[in-house]
Design a protein around this motif. Structure first.
Motif, PDB file in Angstrom:
ATOM      1  N   GLY A  67      50.243 -12.003  10.804  1.00  0.00           N
ATOM      2  CA  GLY A  67      49.915 -12.965  11.846  1.00  0.00           C
ATOM      3  C   GLY A  67      48.691 -12.618  12.655  1.00  0.00           C
ATOM      4  N   LEU A  68      47.846 -11.705  12.142  1.00  0.00           N
ATOM      5  CA  LEU A  68      46.582 -11.374  12.814  1.00  0.00           C
ATOM      6  C   LEU A  68      45.501 -12.358  12.358  1.00  0.00           C
ATOM      7  CD1 LEU A  68      46.573  -7.489  12.550  1.00  0.00           C
ATOM      8  CD2 LEU A  68      46.375  -8.770  14.651  1.00  0.00           C
ATOM      9  N   VAL A  69      45.651 -13.610  12.744  1.00  0.00           N
ATOM     10  CA  VAL A  69      44.782 -14.662  12.205  1.00  0.00           C
ATOM     11  C   VAL A  69      43.826 -15.224  13.243  1.00  0.00           C
ATOM     12  CG1 VAL A  69      46.430 -15.333  10.418  1.00  0.00           C
ATOM     13  CG2 VAL A  69      46.592 -16.361  12.698  1.00  0.00           C
ATOM     14  N   ALA A  70      43.861 -14.723  14.469  1.00  0.00           N
ATOM     15  CA  ALA A  70      43.044 -15.318  15.530  1.00  0.00           C
ATOM     16  C   ALA A  70      41.556 -15.259  15.218  1.00  0.00           C
ATOM     17  CB  ALA A  70      43.332 -14.615  16.849  1.00  0.00           C
ATOM     18  N   TRP A  71      41.106 -14.255  14.478  1.00  0.00           N
ATOM     19  CA  TRP A  71      39.686 -14.112  14.171  1.00  0.00           C
ATOM     20  C   TRP A  71      39.133 -15.303  13.405  1.00  0.00           C
ATOM     21  CZ3 TRP A  71      38.401 -14.079   8.982  1.00  0.00           C
ATOM     22  CH2 TRP A  71      39.442 -13.823   8.083  1.00  0.00           C
ATOM     23  N   ARG A  72      39.998 -16.037  12.717  1.00  0.00           N
ATOM     24  CA  ARG A  72      39.526 -17.184  11.924  1.00  0.00           C
ATOM     25  C   ARG A  72      38.948 -18.283  12.816  1.00  0.00           C
ATOM     26  NH1 ARG A  72      40.798 -16.929   6.619  1.00  0.00           N
ATOM     27  NH2 ARG A  72      42.317 -15.348   5.980  1.00  0.00           N
ATOM     28  N   ALA A  73      39.408 -18.375  14.069  1.00  0.00           N
ATOM     29  CA  ALA A  73      38.856 -19.373  14.989  1.00  0.00           C
ATOM     30  C   ALA A  73      37.372 -19.107  15.246  1.00  0.00           C
ATOM     31  CB  ALA A  73      39.638 -19.348  16.294  1.00  0.00           C
ATOM     32  N   LEU A  74      36.978 -17.834  15.319  1.00  0.00           N
ATOM     33  CA  LEU A  74      35.573 -17.488  15.528  1.00  0.00           C
ATOM     34  C   LEU A  74      34.722 -17.946  14.352  1.00  0.00           C
ATOM     35  CD1 LEU A  74      36.265 -13.869  16.827  1.00  0.00           C
ATOM     36  CD2 LEU A  74      35.416 -15.763  18.220  1.00  0.00           C
ATOM     37  N   GLU A  75      35.264 -17.763  13.152  1.00  0.00           N
ATOM     38  CA  GLU A  75      34.536 -18.177  11.945  1.00  0.00           C
ATOM     39  C   GLU A  75      34.373 -19.690  11.904  1.00  0.00           C
ATOM     40  OE1 GLU A  75      34.983 -17.399   7.152  1.00  0.00           O
ATOM     41  OE2 GLU A  75      36.789 -17.759   8.339  1.00  0.00           O
ATOM     42  N   ILE A  76      35.434 -20.444  12.168  1.00  0.00           N
ATOM     43  CA  ILE A  76      35.383 -21.906  12.085  1.00  0.00           C
ATOM     44  C   ILE A  76      34.435 -22.471  13.138  1.00  0.00           C
ATOM     45  CG2 ILE A  76      36.761 -24.001  12.318  1.00  0.00           C
ATOM     46  CD1 ILE A  76      39.162 -22.273  11.271  1.00  0.00           C
ATOM     47  N   GLU A  77      34.474 -21.936  14.350  1.00  0.00           N
ATOM     48  CA  GLU A  77      33.582 -22.426  15.399  1.00  0.00           C
ATOM     49  C   GLU A  77      32.120 -22.179  15.032  1.00  0.00           C
ATOM     50  OE1 GLU A  77      32.886 -21.908  20.218  1.00  0.00           O
ATOM     51  OE2 GLU A  77      34.762 -21.229  19.298  1.00  0.00           O
ATOM     52  N   ALA A  78      31.828 -21.028  14.422  1.00  0.00           N
ATOM     53  CA  ALA A  78      30.450 -20.745  13.998  1.00  0.00           C
ATOM     54  C   ALA A  78      29.991 -21.741  12.932  1.00  0.00           C
ATOM     55  CB  ALA A  78      30.351 -19.313  13.481  1.00  0.00           C
ATOM     56  N   LEU A  79      30.876 -22.099  11.991  1.00  0.00           N
ATOM     57  CA  LEU A  79      30.523 -23.082  10.967  1.00  0.00           C
ATOM     58  C   LEU A  79      30.201 -24.446  11.606  1.00  0.00           C
ATOM     59  CD1 LEU A  79      33.233 -22.228   8.272  1.00  0.00           C
ATOM     60  CD2 LEU A  79      30.761 -21.841   8.074  1.00  0.00           C
ATOM     61  N   LEU A 109      46.545 -16.681  19.885  1.00  0.00           N
ATOM     62  CA  LEU A 109      45.250 -17.298  19.543  1.00  0.00           C
ATOM     63  C   LEU A 109      44.284 -17.134  20.715  1.00  0.00           C
ATOM     64  CD1 LEU A 109      46.697 -20.521  17.895  1.00  0.00           C
ATOM     65  CD2 LEU A 109      45.745 -18.522  16.717  1.00  0.00           C
ATOM     66  N   PRO A 110      43.881 -15.909  21.015  1.00  0.00           N
ATOM     67  CA  PRO A 110      43.003 -15.690  22.172  1.00  0.00           C
ATOM     68  C   PRO A 110      41.570 -16.161  21.954  1.00  0.00           C
ATOM     69  CG  PRO A 110      43.360 -13.633  21.006  1.00  0.00           C
ATOM     70  CD  PRO A 110      44.267 -14.631  20.365  1.00  0.00           C
ATOM     71  N   HIS A 111      41.174 -16.420  20.690  1.00  0.00           N
ATOM     72  CA  HIS A 111      39.787 -16.825  20.424  1.00  0.00           C
ATOM     73  C   HIS A 111      39.630 -18.338  20.272  1.00  0.00           C
ATOM     74  CE1 HIS A 111      39.210 -12.633  20.102  1.00  0.00           C
ATOM     75  NE2 HIS A 111      39.763 -12.506  18.912  1.00  0.00           N
ATOM     76  N   GLY A 112      40.720 -19.061  20.433  1.00  0.00           N
ATOM     77  CA  GLY A 112      40.616 -20.510  20.340  1.00  0.00           C
ATOM     78  C   GLY A 112      41.765 -21.103  19.552  1.00  0.00           C
ATOM     79  N   HIS A 113      42.339 -22.203  20.067  1.00  0.00           N
ATOM     80  CA  HIS A 113      43.439 -22.886  19.403  1.00  0.00           C
ATOM     81  C   HIS A 113      42.885 -23.870  18.378  1.00  0.00           C
ATOM     82  CE1 HIS A 113      47.059 -25.368  18.927  1.00  0.00           C
ATOM     83  NE2 HIS A 113      47.734 -24.335  19.433  1.00  0.00           N
ATOM     84  N   PRO A 114      43.616 -24.146  17.286  1.00  0.00           N
ATOM     85  CA  PRO A 114      43.136 -25.159  16.325  1.00  0.00           C
ATOM     86  C   PRO A 114      42.813 -26.500  16.972  1.00  0.00           C
ATOM     87  CG  PRO A 114      44.973 -23.941  15.386  1.00  0.00           C
ATOM     88  CD  PRO A 114      44.836 -23.475  16.802  1.00  0.00           C
ATOM     89  N   ALA A 115      43.537 -26.848  18.046  1.00  0.00           N
ATOM     90  CA  ALA A 115      43.238 -28.112  18.732  1.00  0.00           C
ATOM     91  C   ALA A 115      41.829 -28.088  19.302  1.00  0.00           C
ATOM     92  CB  ALA A 115      44.259 -28.352  19.839  1.00  0.00           C
TER      93      ALA A 115
END
Length: 946
Positions: free
Chosen positions: A724-736, A764-770
Motif C-alpha cells: 500500500g505504499l502507492v502515494a508516490w504515483r500521484a506525483l508521477e500522474i500530476e507531472a504527466l 495519500l499525502p501527495h494527492g488524492h485521485p479526485a
C-alpha cells in the motif's frame, strides 16, 4: 623576528591586553598563564611580552636579571627605576630558587603597600605545580582576574592550527584528533608527526606534582567517566592509605590541576586521551591493580565490571567470568542488550578456554541484537576459537553483514545453509535444546576441564587462511544443527531484507519459524523475539496485513519490557499508518519514543524515529518532524550507524524547500541523490518521494518523472503495491498532466485507482485521485468537472493538511474560471490558512497573490459599479464622484463599500493601483441617465416616506 600569534586564544589575548594598558605606577599587573605541555602558553606569553614592548614597557627576562643581594633588596632596586618594566617568567614553577624568591618578594611588596614609582607588569607562565611561588601568584592573579588557564582549543580553532601547519584534516579525523589531544595543539601536532613526542614533558609534569595530586591524576586516568573532586580525592587517599583531605584542600588541588582537566571543576575528567595513556604507562602494576579495586568498590554496573577485569591477574578468573556472564543475563532480562554484550565481552577476557566458544557466540548474537557494529573489532580476534567449523563461517557472515558487505554475507550463508539442508526439521512443538552450547576442547594439559591455568587469548582473525585450528565447534562439522540453522536463517532473512529482496526475506523467515525452536537461554530468547519481529515485517511486506497485525498485537501484549517491544511499537505504528489508521499509528510511535532509554538500542531507535518523522510530516506536524529528523542525524553521528538517515534527510529536504530555505534543501537532497546506498523498501520510497515532491514544488515536472523512474523501473515497485505504499504515483500522474500528456496520465490514474481499491486505507499525502481528476478536467477546459473533483479531494484529504491545502488552492482556481468569486475566495482563504500554519512559503505566496488579484473578481461588478470603480481608481474623492455622476455622497459611499467587498480589497487606496480596474475603460463614464434630470440632493438624513 616577531613572535607568532596563538590561534584560537582571542579571549585570553584580550585579557592580557587589558592588563598591559591598565598598568600604571599605582596599579601593577600580575598575569599568570597556566597550561599543560603543548597548550601554547609559552607562545601566548611571548606574544604578550611583544605587545608590552609596543606599549612602552622595558621587557626583561627574569632569568636574565643579575643576582646578588637579598630578594627584598633586589625587588626594591627594580622598583626604583622610573621606566615602565615588564618582567617575563616562562615556566615559573621550574625557575631557580633565587628567581622564585624574587617573585615572592615582589608579591610581598605589593601586599605591604606598593612602594614603587614605576609601572610594573609581571607576565608569567606555569604548568600544574605545587610550587609555593606559583601558588601564591595564582591566588593573586585569580583575585585580580588576570589568571588565564589555557585549556584545549575548540574544534574549529584546532582545524585552523592544522591548516596553518599545512596539514588539514577531514571531519572524522579532526574529531578523533580533538578527542585524543583534548584540543591541546601541541599534542595534536605530535599525533600527526609535526611535533616531537610530548611524553617527556608529561612525565616531567607528573614528577613535579605532590603525592596526593599525582594520585588524583592517576585516578582520573583510570576512570572511564567524570568524577566529582571529592570522589577522586577519596579514592586517591585510599590508594595512599591516608585520611581523605578536607574540602578546601581538594579545591586547592583542583585549582593546581585545572590545566589538565576538562569541565567546570565540579565533574572532573582528564582532557586528553594521550595524557591518560602516558599516566597509565607510568603506574606500577601493583598501584594500578589497587586503584582499580578501590574504584570497583565505589562503582556499580558496567563500570565496576571493567575495573574488576582490569584488576584481575594474567590468568583466567572463572569466578569473575561466571559473575560477569550472570550480570550479562540480568542486563538482557532488563532489556539492556548493549550492557549485556559488554558484560559478555569482559567475561570472555577472563574466561578459561572451555567456556570461550559459548561466550563468544553469545556475545556475537548480542552484538547483532543490539545492532552495535562498533564492537565488531572486539569479536573478530575470537573467531579462531571455532576452528574451521560452520560457527566460524557463520560469525564471518554476520561480521560481513554489519560491515555493509551484503554480498559476502549472503554468499557465506548460502553455502552454510546448503550444507545443512539435509537436516530434518524437528516436528512441530519439538524443543531444540539451546541451553548448553558447550564445545568439546582439545586437552591442553589440564586435568579438570581447565586449560592448564592460562587465561584464554584471542587465537585468530577474520581472514580464513590465517585462522589457526582451534577447538572443535559446538555444532556438528557439517552444520547439521537445527539451532545453528535457525540462527543462520534469521540472519539470512535480515540480509535479504536489508538488500530490498523482501520475497526472499519472507521465505527464510518462514523456514526459521517452521523449525519451532524453543529457546533454552536468555540469548536465544532474545533472538526468538527478533525472529518474531522479522516475521511480522515479512508478513507486512507480503501484504498479509491481518496476519502481521495479529502477530504484532500478540507480541506487544506479552513481550513487554524489552527492546523488541519498543521496536514492535514503531513497526506497528508505521504499518498502521500505511493501512490508513493514522491516529493509532501516531499513538504507537509516541509510546515507542517515550519508552525508558535502556530499552532503546541506537539502530532501532533511529529507524523508528525517522519513520515517525515521515508520518508527522505527512500529517502536518512539520515542526515535530524536523526536530525528530535532526535528532536522528545527531544520533547517527554519535553511533556511526546510518539506519534512519535517508528518511531523515527526506523530511529535512522537503521542509527546507517548503520553507524557502534553498541552501538547506540542496544539502539534504544532494545527500539523497549522491550518498544514499540503502536498498530497503521504506527509506528508498521515502527518498524518491521527497526528491519528486521538491521537484513538483519547483514546477519541474520533467525532473519529477526522472526521479520517479528510478523507483517505477526497480524491483521495489511491486512491493510498494503489495503493502500500500502507492502515494508516490500521484506525483508521477500530476507531472504527466503538467507536461500535457493527458492520455497517459488518465491511464495511470485508472491504474492508481484500481490499486487503491485493494488498499482502501492507503495514505495519500501527495494527492488524492479526485485531485488528479480535477487537474485532468482543468487541462481539458472543463472547469465545472474540475470544481466538483477538487471539492471532493479537499474533503477526502483532511488527514493530510498539505494535500488538502493544494486541493483547496486548485478549487479556488476552478471557481475563478467559473465566475464564482465568493466561493473562490473562501477556498483560497482556507488554503492560505493551512499553508501559513505549515510555513509552506512558496504555496502561501501563490495563494495570497491569487487572493489579491482583482481581475477575476471585476466581472462580478455591475456596469454602474464599474463606473464608480473607475473614478475611484483615478483618485477622485466621494464629493467629486457625486458631482460628476449627479448622485449624492451617500450613494457614492454605499457603492464604494460594495465595490471593496466584492473585489476583496481593504481600502480605496488599493483601487488606485488596481490595473484591472483602470484597464476596463478608455473614456470616463458619463452621467447617470434619468427620465428627468434633477440636481443632487444635499447630504443628510432623508425624511421618512409615507
Amino acid at each position: 623576528m616577531a613572535a607568532p600569534e596563538v590561534t584560537g586564544r582571542d579571549a585570553e589575548r584580550a585579557r592580557l591586553l587589558n592588563a598591559i594598558y591598565a598598568t600604571d605606577p599605582r596599579n601593577p599587573a600580575w598575569c599568570l598563564i597556566e597550561g599543560a605541555p603543548g597548550s601554547g602558553k609559552t607562545t601566548l606569553l611571548r606574544e604578550a611580552s611583544r605587545r608590552a614592548a609596543e606599549a612602552g614597557f622595558l621587557v626583561r627576562e627574569l632569568t636574565a636579571l643579575p643576582g646578588g643581594g637579598t630578594p627584598a633588596r633586589r625587588a626594591a632596586t627594580l622598583l626604583r627605576d622610573p621606566r615602565p618594566l615588564c618582567l617575563v617568567a616562562d615556566d615559573l614553577h621550574t625557575m631557580k630558587p633565587e628567581q622564585s624568591r624574587l617573585v615572592a618578594a615582589l608579591l610581598e611588596a605589593h601586599r605591604a603597600g606598593w612602594p614603587g614609582s614605576r609601572a610594573f607588569l609581571l607576565l608569567a607562565s606555569a604548568g600544574p605545580s605545587p610550587d609555593e611561588t606559583t601558588m601564591a601568584l595564582r591566588t593573586h592573579a585569580d583575585a585580580a582576574g588576570t589568571r588565564l588557564v589555557v585549556t584545549g582549543l575548540p574544534l574549529a580553532s584546532l582545524a585552523r592550527v592544522l591548516r596553518d601547519h599545512g596539514r588539514p584534516a577531514e571531519d572524522e579525523e579532526l574529531e578523533a584528533l580533538h578527542e585524543r589531544s583534548g584540543g591541546n595543539p601541541g599534542l595534536a601536532l605530535a599525533e600527526i608527526g609535526l611535533r616531537s613526542d610530548p611524553e617527556p614533558g608529561i612525565v616531567a609534569m607528573l614528577d613535579d606534582l605532590a603525592e596526593l595530586q599525582r594520585a588524583m591524576v592517576e585516578t582520573l586516568a583510570l576512570a572511564r567517566d567524570r568524577k566529582t573532586p571529592c570522589a577522586v580525592a577519596e579514592m586517591a587517599s585510599g590508594l595512599l592509605g591516608r585520611p581523605r583531605p578536607s574540602t578546601a584542600e581538594v579545591e586547592a588541588i583542583v585549582e593546581v590541576l585545572r590545566p589538565l582537566l576538562d569541565g567546570d571543576g565540579e565533574d572532573l575528567r582528564l582532557a586528553s586521551g594521550r595524557w591518560r595513556e602516558v599516566i597509565r604507562s607510568r603506574m606500577s602494576d601493583d598501584r594500578r591493580v589497587r586503584l582499580h579495586r578501590l574504584m570497583a568498590e565505589r562503582t556499580s554496573g558496567l563500570t565496576r565490571a571493567r575495573h574488576l577485569v582490569a584488576a584481575a591477574g594474567p590468568g583466567p578468573d572463572q569466578a569473575l567470568a561466571a559473575d560477569l556472564e550472570a550480570q550479562a543475563h540480568a542486563a538482557l532480562q532488563d532489556g539492556d542488550y548493549a550492557g549485556a554484550c559488554d558484560h559478555l565481552l569482559l567475561a570472555i577476557s577472563v574466561s578459561a578456554r572451555p567456556d570461550l566458544p559459548r561466550r563468544v557466540a553469545h556475545a556475537s548474537y548480542l552484538m547483532a541484537i543490539s545492532e552495535r557494529p562498533a564492537v565488531i573489532g572486539e569479536l573478530i580476534p575470537w573467531i579462531g576459537v571455532f576452528g574451521d567449523s560452520p560457527m566460524a563461517d557463520f560469525m564471518r557472515a554476520g561480521i560481513a553483514f554489519f560491515q555493509g558487505h551484503l554480498g559476502e554475507a549472503r554468499r557465506r550463508l548460502t553455502v552454510l545453509l546448503k550444507r545443512s539442508a539435509s537436516t530434518v526439521a524437528p516436528a512441530a512443538g519439538h524443543a531444540v535444546p539451546a541451553a548448553h552450547d558447550t564445545v568439546p576442547v582439545a586437552d591442553d594439559g589440564g586435568t579438570d576441564g581447565t586449560d592448564g591455568g592460562h587465561r584464554a587469548t584471542a587465537p585468530g582473525s577474520l581472514n580464513d587462511q590465517n585462522t589457526p585450528a582451534g577447538p572443535a565447534c559446538e555444532h556438528s562439522p557439517d552444520g547439521a544443527d537445527p539451532l545453528l540453522r535457525w540462527r543462520m536463517l534469521l540472519l539470512m532473512a535480515v540480509v535479504e531484507s536489508a538488500d530490498g529482496d523482501e520475497p526472499a526475506a519472507f521465505r527464510f523467515t518462514q523456514e526459521a519459524m517452521s523449525l519451532n525452536v524453543v529457546p533454552g537461554n536468555p540469548v536465544d530468547a532474545a533472538l526468538d523475539r527478533v525472529l518474531t519481529m522479522q516475521w511480522a515485517y515479512a508478513l507486512w511486506g507480503a501484504g498479509r496485513l491481518t496476519e502481521a497485525f495479529a502477530v504484532l498485537d500478540g507480541f506487544l501484549r506479552t513481550d513487554t519490557g524489552t527492546a523488541e517491544h519498543v521496536d514492535g511499537r514503531f513497526l506497528r505504528g508505521y504499518a498502521r499508518f500505511y493501512a490508513g489508521r493514522t491516529a493509532e499509528a501516531l499513538a504507537d510511535m509516541r509510546r515507542a519514543a517515550d519508552a525508558p532509554r535502556r530499552f532503546l538500542a541506537p539502530a532501532p531507535l533511529q529507524r523508528g524515529t525517522a519513520e515517525q518523522a515521515i508520518v508527522e510530516f505527512h500529517t502536518g506536524r512539520w515542526g515535530d518532524a524536523v526536530l525528530r529528523a535532526q535528532s536522528v542525524l545527531d544520533m547517527a553521528r554519535a553511533s556511526r550507524d546510518w539506519r534512519g538517515v535517508a528518511s531523515s534527510h527526506a523530511v529535512l529536504g522537503m521542509a527546507a524547500a517548503a520553507h524557502a530555505d534553498e541552501s538547506g534543501a540542496v544539502e539534504h537532497l544532494d545527500w539523497l541523490t549522491h550518498h544514499m546506498s540503502t536498498a530497503s523498501l521504506l527509506p528508498r520510497v521515502n527518498a524518491v518521494s521527497a526528491l519528486a515532491w521538491v521537484a513538483r514544488l519547483a514546477s519541474d515536472p520533467e525532473h519529477v518523472l526522472d526521479v520517479i523512474g528510478r523507483l517505477s523501473t526497480s524491483a521495489l515497485v511491486a512491493l510498494t503495491d503489495t503493502v500500500g505504499l502507492v502515494a508516490w504515483r500521484a506525483l508521477e500522474i500530476e507531472a504527466l498532466i503538467d507536461l500535457g500528456r493527458t492520455a497517459e496520465a488518465e491511464r495511470r490514474l485508472q491504474e492508481f485507482s484500481a490499486r487503491l481499491r485493494t488498499h482502501p486505507g492507503a495514505p495519500l499525502p501527495h494527492g488524492h485521485p479526485a485531485a488528479l481528476r480535477g487537474a485532468l478536467a482543468l487541462a481539458r477546459d472543463d472547469p465545472a468537472a474540475a470544481r466538483s473533483a477538487y471539492e471532493a479531494a479537499a474533503g477526502l484529504s483532511a488527514e493530510f493538511p498539505y494535500a488538502q491545502a493544494r486541493a483547496l488552492h486548485s478549487l479556488g482556481r476552478a471557481d475563478r474560471v467559473l465566475g464564482d468569486h465568493p466561493g473562490a475566495d473562501a477556498a483560497l482563504r482556507r488554503a492560505r490558512d493551512i499553508f501559513a500554519r505549515l510555513g509552506a512559503v512558496p504555496e502561501l505566496t501563490a495563494v495570497e497573490s491569487r487572493l489579491l488579484s482583482v481581475s477575476g473578481r471585476y466581472a462580478t461588478l455591475t456596469p454602474r459599479e464599474r463606473d464608480f470603480a473607475y473614478l475611484i481608481s483615478q483618485g477622485r474623492t466621494n464629493r467629486d464622484i457625486a458631482a460628476e455622476l449627479f448622485v449624492s455622497v451617500k450613494t457614492v459611499e454605499y457603492h464604494v463599500s460594495n465595490i471593496l467587498t466584492k473585489l476583496g480589497l481593504h481600502s480605496r487606496r488599493d483601487l488606485w493601483t488596481a490595473a484591472a480596474v483602470t484597464a476596463q475603460r478608455v473614456t470616463p463614464p458619463g452621467p447617470v441617465s434619468h427620465p428627468r434630470a434633477r440636481p443632487a440632493r444635499p447630504a443628510g438624513p432623508r425624511s421618512p416616506q409615507r
